[in-house]
Design a protein around this motif. Sequence first.
Motif, mmCIF file in Angstrom:
data_model
loop_
_atom_site.group_PDB
_atom_site.id
_atom_site.type_symbol
_atom_site.label_atom_id
_atom_site.label_comp_id
_atom_site.label_asym_id
_atom_site.label_seq_id
_atom_site.Cartn_x
_atom_site.Cartn_y
_atom_site.Cartn_z
ATOM 1 N N LEU A 19 22.360 4.098 34.976
ATOM 2 C CA LEU A 19 22.306 5.506 34.584
ATOM 3 C C LEU A 19 21.307 6.194 35.503
ATOM 4 O O LEU A 19 20.098 6.174 35.281
ATOM 5 C CB LEU A 19 21.889 5.638 33.114
ATOM 6 C CG LEU A 19 22.005 7.039 32.502
ATOM 7 C CD1 LEU A 19 23.450 7.546 32.528
ATOM 8 C CD2 LEU A 19 21.479 7.035 31.076
ATOM 9 N N LEU A 20 21.823 6.766 36.567
ATOM 10 C CA LEU A 20 20.992 7.346 37.617
ATOM 11 C C LEU A 20 20.528 8.749 37.238
ATOM 12 O O LEU A 20 21.135 9.397 36.371
ATOM 13 C CB LEU A 20 21.788 7.395 38.921
ATOM 14 C CG LEU A 20 22.287 6.039 39.437
ATOM 15 C CD1 LEU A 20 23.131 6.227 40.686
ATOM 16 C CD2 LEU A 20 21.122 5.098 39.693
ATOM 17 N N PRO A 21 19.455 9.247 37.880
ATOM 18 C CA PRO A 21 19.009 10.616 37.608
ATOM 19 C C PRO A 21 20.169 11.605 37.751
ATOM 20 O O PRO A 21 20.955 11.533 38.697
ATOM 21 C CB PRO A 21 17.935 10.856 38.671
ATOM 22 C CG PRO A 21 17.378 9.482 38.920
ATOM 23 C CD PRO A 21 18.576 8.574 38.841
ATOM 24 N N GLY A 22 20.282 12.490 36.758
ATOM 25 C CA GLY A 22 21.363 13.481 36.769
ATOM 26 C C GLY A 22 22.627 13.019 36.068
ATOM 27 O O GLY A 22 23.595 13.771 35.995
ATOM 28 N N GLU A 23 22.619 11.780 35.538
ATOM 29 C CA GLU A 23 23.800 11.261 34.856
ATOM 30 C C GLU A 23 23.575 11.180 33.352
ATOM 31 O O GLU A 23 22.435 11.175 32.878
ATOM 32 C CB GLU A 23 24.153 9.868 35.390
ATOM 33 C CG GLU A 23 24.594 9.875 36.829
ATOM 34 C CD GLU A 23 25.002 8.490 37.337
ATOM 35 O OE1 GLU A 23 25.674 8.434 38.372
ATOM 36 O OE2 GLU A 23 24.634 7.472 36.705
ATOM 37 N N MET A 24 24.683 11.099 32.624
ATOM 38 C CA MET A 24 24.632 10.932 31.167
ATOM 39 C C MET A 24 25.674 9.901 30.756
ATOM 40 O O MET A 24 26.630 9.650 31.479
ATOM 41 C CB MET A 24 24.885 12.262 30.457
ATOM 42 C CG MET A 24 26.241 12.862 30.699
ATOM 43 S SD MET A 24 26.398 14.441 29.846
ATOM 44 C CE MET A 24 28.040 14.925 30.416
ATOM 45 N N LYS A 25 25.446 9.305 29.598
ATOM 46 C CA LYS A 25 26.360 8.286 29.095
ATOM 47 C C LYS A 25 26.381 8.373 27.575
ATOM 48 O O LYS A 25 25.347 8.526 26.943
ATOM 49 C CB LYS A 25 25.901 6.902 29.540
ATOM 50 C CG LYS A 25 26.821 5.767 29.098
ATOM 51 C CD LYS A 25 26.373 4.463 29.729
ATOM 52 C CE LYS A 25 27.239 3.309 29.306
ATOM 53 N NZ LYS A 25 28.576 3.331 29.830
ATOM 54 N N SER A 26 27.579 8.260 27.000
ATOM 55 C CA SER A 26 27.674 8.308 25.537
ATOM 56 C C SER A 26 27.915 6.908 24.977
ATOM 57 O O SER A 26 28.564 6.078 25.611
ATOM 58 C CB SER A 26 28.777 9.265 25.093
ATOM 59 O OG SER A 26 30.015 8.871 25.612
ATOM 60 N N VAL A 27 27.348 6.681 23.790
ATOM 61 C CA VAL A 27 27.491 5.407 23.070
ATOM 62 C C VAL A 27 27.598 5.725 21.584
ATOM 63 O O VAL A 27 27.355 6.864 21.164
ATOM 64 C CB VAL A 27 26.291 4.455 23.312
ATOM 65 C CG1 VAL A 27 26.192 4.051 24.758
ATOM 66 C CG2 VAL A 27 24.999 5.067 22.823
ATOM 67 N N PHE A 28 27.939 4.721 20.783
ATOM 68 C CA PHE A 28 27.944 4.875 19.336
ATOM 69 C C PHE A 28 26.851 3.997 18.749
ATOM 70 O O PHE A 28 26.708 2.839 19.139
ATOM 71 C CB PHE A 28 29.295 4.465 18.739
ATOM 72 C CG PHE A 28 30.359 5.503 18.918
ATOM 73 C CD1 PHE A 28 30.523 6.519 17.987
ATOM 74 C CD2 PHE A 28 31.184 5.481 20.030
ATOM 75 C CE1 PHE A 28 31.496 7.488 18.153
ATOM 76 C CE2 PHE A 28 32.161 6.438 20.210
ATOM 77 C CZ PHE A 28 32.315 7.455 19.262
ATOM 78 N N ASP A 29 26.069 4.562 17.821
ATOM 79 C CA ASP A 29 25.086 3.757 17.112
ATOM 80 C C ASP A 29 25.842 2.654 16.380
ATOM 81 O O ASP A 29 26.820 2.916 15.679
ATOM 82 C CB ASP A 29 24.302 4.631 16.133
ATOM 83 C CG ASP A 29 23.217 3.848 15.420
ATOM 84 O OD1 ASP A 29 23.556 3.170 14.430
ATOM 85 O OD2 ASP A 29 22.056 3.908 15.840
ATOM 86 N N GLU A 30 25.398 1.423 16.539
ATOM 87 C CA GLU A 30 26.114 0.273 15.987
ATOM 88 C C GLU A 30 26.131 0.241 14.468
ATOM 89 O O GLU A 30 27.026 -0.324 13.862
ATOM 90 C CB GLU A 30 25.507 -1.023 16.521
ATOM 91 C CG GLU A 30 25.680 -1.188 18.008
ATOM 92 C CD GLU A 30 24.920 -2.373 18.565
ATOM 93 O OE1 GLU A 30 24.051 -2.933 17.867
ATOM 94 O OE2 GLU A 30 25.195 -2.735 19.720
ATOM 95 N N VAL A 31 25.146 0.855 13.829
ATOM 96 C CA VAL A 31 25.057 0.823 12.364
ATOM 97 C C VAL A 31 25.691 2.060 11.735
ATOM 98 O O VAL A 31 26.489 1.965 10.817
ATOM 99 C CB VAL A 31 23.587 0.681 11.912
ATOM 100 C CG1 VAL A 31 23.462 0.782 10.411
ATOM 101 C CG2 VAL A 31 23.014 -0.636 12.414
#
Length: 110
Positions: A14-26
């Motif tokens: 995840l480089l500067p200027g980037e974003m990433k989405s995830v789901f909280d596992e709980v």
Amino acid sequence: MSQNWTFVCATGELLPGEMKSVFDEVTAVPILVFNYDGDFYALEDRCSHEEFELSSGVFDAGEATIECVLHGARFDIRDGRALCAPAYSPVRKFPVKLEHGGIWTRDDRD
């Protein structure tokens, strides 16, 4: 409150200027993680105006903002505050930690 941290990715992915989405596992809450000049921030991946996913929007790495594509609401990625109409409420901010070469986040609401 979830005590389990969700793995986002390796720090080098995840480089500067980037974003990433995830789901909280709980809690199964969508979380959007940003790299702003080497600092990491996490917001709920949901616009406070119409609950549309912010990950479809534009991350302005120069201004540290995310703009919702639905109606143009902008938020500061560092604290989640709404910067312009039509959004008036902030987006929920979540903690981020760097550990074991990875980026982690979690839904810390009660």
